[in-house]
Scaffold this motif. Sequence first.
Motif, mmCIF file in Angstrom:
data_model
loop_
_atom_site.group_PDB
_atom_site.id
_atom_site.type_symbol
_atom_site.label_atom_id
_atom_site.label_comp_id
_atom_site.label_asym_id
_atom_site.label_seq_id
_atom_site.Cartn_x
_atom_site.Cartn_y
_atom_site.Cartn_z
ATOM 1 N N GLU A 1 0.822 -1.209 0.000
ATOM 2 C CA GLU A 1 0.000 0.000 0.000
ATOM 3 C C GLU A 1 0.857 1.261 0.000
ATOM 4 O OE1 GLU A 1 -0.115 -1.736 4.273
ATOM 5 O OE2 GLU A 1 -0.083 -2.427 2.186
ATOM 6 N N VAL A 2 2.028 1.188 0.656
ATOM 7 C CA VAL A 2 2.937 2.336 0.638
ATOM 8 C C VAL A 2 3.638 2.423 -0.711
ATOM 9 C CG1 VAL A 2 4.998 3.366 1.681
ATOM 10 C CG2 VAL A 2 3.258 2.306 3.136
ATOM 11 N N ARG A 3 3.957 1.279 -1.295
ATOM 12 C CA ARG A 3 4.589 1.294 -2.618
ATOM 13 C C ARG A 3 3.688 1.977 -3.651
ATOM 14 N NH1 ARG A 3 6.364 -3.394 -2.666
ATOM 15 N NH2 ARG A 3 8.578 -2.953 -2.467
ATOM 16 N N SER A 4 2.402 1.751 -3.535
ATOM 17 C CA SER A 4 1.486 2.395 -4.486
ATOM 18 C C SER A 4 1.498 3.906 -4.306
ATOM 19 C CB SER A 4 0.066 1.844 -4.309
ATOM 20 O OG SER A 4 -0.470 2.181 -3.034
ATOM 21 N N SER A 5 1.625 4.363 -3.058
ATOM 22 C CA SER A 5 1.696 5.813 -2.811
ATOM 23 C C SER A 5 2.979 6.392 -3.387
ATOM 24 C CB SER A 5 1.622 6.085 -1.304
ATOM 25 O OG SER A 5 0.375 5.687 -0.774
ATOM 26 N N VAL A 6 4.080 5.677 -3.203
ATOM 27 C CA VAL A 6 5.357 6.146 -3.736
ATOM 28 C C VAL A 6 5.311 6.162 -5.263
ATOM 29 C CG1 VAL A 6 7.840 5.702 -3.849
ATOM 30 C CG2 VAL A 6 6.598 5.293 -1.711
ATOM 31 N N TYR A 7 4.708 5.139 -5.847
ATOM 32 C CA TYR A 7 4.572 5.073 -7.311
ATOM 33 C C TYR A 7 3.800 6.278 -7.829
ATOM 34 C CZ TYR A 7 3.066 3.420 -11.912
ATOM 35 O OH TYR A 7 2.813 3.307 -13.251
ATOM 36 N N LEU A 8 2.680 6.573 -7.189
ATOM 37 C CA LEU A 8 1.869 7.713 -7.611
ATOM 38 C C LEU A 8 2.652 9.011 -7.499
ATOM 39 C CD1 LEU A 8 -0.867 8.823 -8.523
ATOM 40 C CD2 LEU A 8 -1.546 8.903 -6.103
ATOM 41 N N SER A 9 3.423 9.142 -6.412
ATOM 42 C CA SER A 9 4.218 10.368 -6.226
ATOM 43 C C SER A 9 5.278 10.514 -7.308
ATOM 44 C CB SER A 9 4.880 10.344 -4.842
ATOM 45 O OG SER A 9 3.905 10.368 -3.819
ATOM 46 N N LEU A 10 5.888 9.415 -7.710
ATOM 47 C CA LEU A 10 6.897 9.475 -8.765
ATOM 48 C C LEU A 10 6.262 9.818 -10.114
ATOM 49 C CD1 LEU A 10 9.141 6.413 -7.779
ATOM 50 C CD2 LEU A 10 9.841 8.825 -7.805
ATOM 51 N N ILE A 11 5.081 9.276 -10.376
ATOM 52 C CA ILE A 11 4.372 9.613 -11.618
ATOM 53 C C ILE A 11 4.048 11.100 -11.638
ATOM 54 C CG2 ILE A 11 2.189 9.320 -12.852
ATOM 55 C CD1 ILE A 11 4.068 7.030 -13.308
ATOM 56 N N ASP A 12 3.539 11.622 -10.522
ATOM 57 C CA ASP A 12 3.209 13.051 -10.442
ATOM 58 C C ASP A 12 4.460 13.911 -10.568
ATOM 59 O OD1 ASP A 12 0.551 12.413 -10.129
ATOM 60 O OD2 ASP A 12 0.534 12.682 -7.948
ATOM 61 N N LEU A 13 5.548 13.476 -9.957
ATOM 62 C CA LEU A 13 6.798 14.232 -10.058
ATOM 63 C C LEU A 13 7.287 14.246 -11.497
ATOM 64 C CD1 LEU A 13 9.236 15.729 -8.895
ATOM 65 C CD2 LEU A 13 10.255 13.496 -8.341
#
Length: 804
Positions: A738-750
């Motif tokens: 669940e944290v990996r998905s948050s990090v993934y989303l943050s990298l996509i947004d970045l």
Amino acid sequence: MSRFTSLCNVILLAMVLLPLKALAAFADDKSFLDGFMPLYIDDASGKVYLQIDKIDKIEQQFLFQSSMPHGIGSNDIGLDRGQLGSTRLVQFEKVGDKVFLRQLNTYYRADSDNALERQAIDEAFASSIIWGFKVVEQDDDKVIIDYTPFLLSDIHNLADTLKATKQGSFKIDSSRSGLYSKRTKVFPDNSELEATVTFTGSGAGSHLKSVTPDAKAVTVNLHHSLIRLPDNDYQVRQFHPFSGMWSVAYADYASAIDDPLVQRVIPRHRLAKKQPNAKVSEAVEPIVYYLDPGVPEPVRSALIDGALWWDQAFTAIGYKNAFQVKMLPADADPMDVRYNVIQWVHRATRGWSYGASVVDPRSGEIIKGHVTLGSLRVRQDYLIALGLTSPFKGSNTDTSRQKDMALARIRQLSAHEVGHTLGIAHNFSASVNGRASVMDYPHPLVSLDGKGNIDLSNAYDDKIGEWDKHVIDYAYGDANDSASLRAIVMAAKNKGLKYMSDPDSRPQSGADTNGHLWDNGADAVAELKRVVKVREKALTDFGVDTITTGTPFSEIENALVPIYNFHRYQVEAVVKAVAGVDYSYAIKGEDAQPFSVVTAGRQNQAIDALLDTLGSEFLTMPAHIVALIPPKAYGYGRTRESFASNTGLVFDPVTAAESSAKHTLKLLFNPARLARLYQQHQIDGNIPSVTQLIERTLEQTIEQAATSGLSVAVQQRVNQQVLDGLIALYHNEKLVPEVRSSVYLSLIDLQAWLKKQQQKSNPLYGQYLLMQQQIAYSFEQGDVVIKHQPANLPPGSPIGMAGE
């Protein structure tokens, strides 16, 4: 009397006399040392023999203690002068022409009067025969064994330690090893044997090379102590999680079904009043510690003063002169079990100190305390004091207050390590209660005076703390029944005293908001802001006045390291509020609410304070310092205490900033911390989510507008650290999905944000393009882009390393 009877008598007499003659012949050319277990030393062969009284000693239990009186001298390796090995409960057993030394299993036991019940336990769990000896002579009363091979063995596991620390592959060379007769002695209650042992091998690591004249041959001394067991008059005392003491645990299979299988008692010295009913009494036998006479002044007096603080605690529970400190007599051996010793140890680098004890594993009784203090530690605190104040403004500069600060720390250190040998554990929450314990790790409490100048006068405490008095009361006070001991615990809790020890305070993923190393104050965020102001003042004043006349300018860097990173340990305290919890070692019937989550407000304050330490202005080294530090002068060199560098021989302020930023980010992006944060946010939406934490980090770093000057390079390096940290986090196998998905989303947004930054005039334009490619590559290849060489912080702690 017939001739036959006379002949039989002669034969019987001969049978009696022959062993006696054999023993006499054996002893004729050897030195005999009489005592607990007598020794024979053969100077011609270099062998030592142990005499075992078969009637009294065979299968009689005793303690075997190994130690290392002559060490290697590297803190990183961890094989130091005075280091104690394991304390083993053992017994000799004769089997034919051999004698075994069996180590008994003290964890699994049956405390029962039923011999068969005890036998069942002995037969259920393994023991260990740790050596087999050859019998060289014997009669009806005595057995003599050749002890030499065992004495020349690697009982301290030195070869394994060298291998584990990547210092090479070594084994004992018997041709270069032998008995050390000067330290082979016998006393009424203990026999002491020592050998000089040489290990030879190859593949020596850098730490070993730095402390040995020939890294292919490492010679140390190893020591064996055979110790008589104490009598049975000692009273055990039950362990309580809030006692502040260490515990000695064992599984008692004779315990009742409704009692715990695992029993826990505390380790402590034997202490009793001469007048048990008196309010104040002397001790039947006081606890006396002896100081190594090799300690120079003024450190010697400081160590004595600090160790004597414990008498304040014993006085508080009704003892008079129960705790004493004396100089070790000239003819005494520090390894003699009769002496509790404070030993001064030299190493090539500064590092840990230790407080260890010889403890009876059956009962927890401390038989001997042994403190090991590193001699270079006082110099580190003096260096910090110089860096904070830059006092060398003239030829006759007075540095007495800087020396006073260093000696104040040594007093505290002495009290701290002696406390361990009294059986006391660390209390890393003591700073919340205003220096309540010497068993905390104290960061120097340096402040700004009314004129804005740095004040060192209150850097360290000068006395025992309230928590320490509580611990001594629990461990050494008159009370020994459950109700009275519980009353002592409740009195401490009612005073609001906090307690948190190593397992909860040391991990980078630690969550308790009170248990911190090297911190001060009840409010970690407020203390970080205060420490930052002290750091700012020290860096403003830092320069040529930091070093003495005649010192190369390049050596300014040594004093700069702990000052530039002066905030590092308070950062570790603050980060524990992020996804933090407040908890204690709560007991049913004593405590109501054992656990609560840190409020959203406190977590947000902590995040803001941490992100401030990533700002380019905060991390950029003052220009006057950068211009002052040249490459190392000839004859001097970089050490592990130096800043990391990517600019060759030239001082690298940008990599120094990178190291500091990496320290904060590594703590903030800890996988366990983020897993907690995710869960806490789901329960309470006011608590920041993982996504929000990353967004705020990006806003304060990568998404910041470029500044000017050296700050641009610092900002770029911090930006890269943030991206590297997120990519590494995304690929971390320990990260929950669940944290990996948050990090993934943050990298996509970045990645999307970076694509929008198309202004070539922006100083960070090239970095933004590169970052886009790094994110894309990471997703495509399923791995980090570049495995950078770590730019970690130098050791730099106030006076120690990872643990003391």
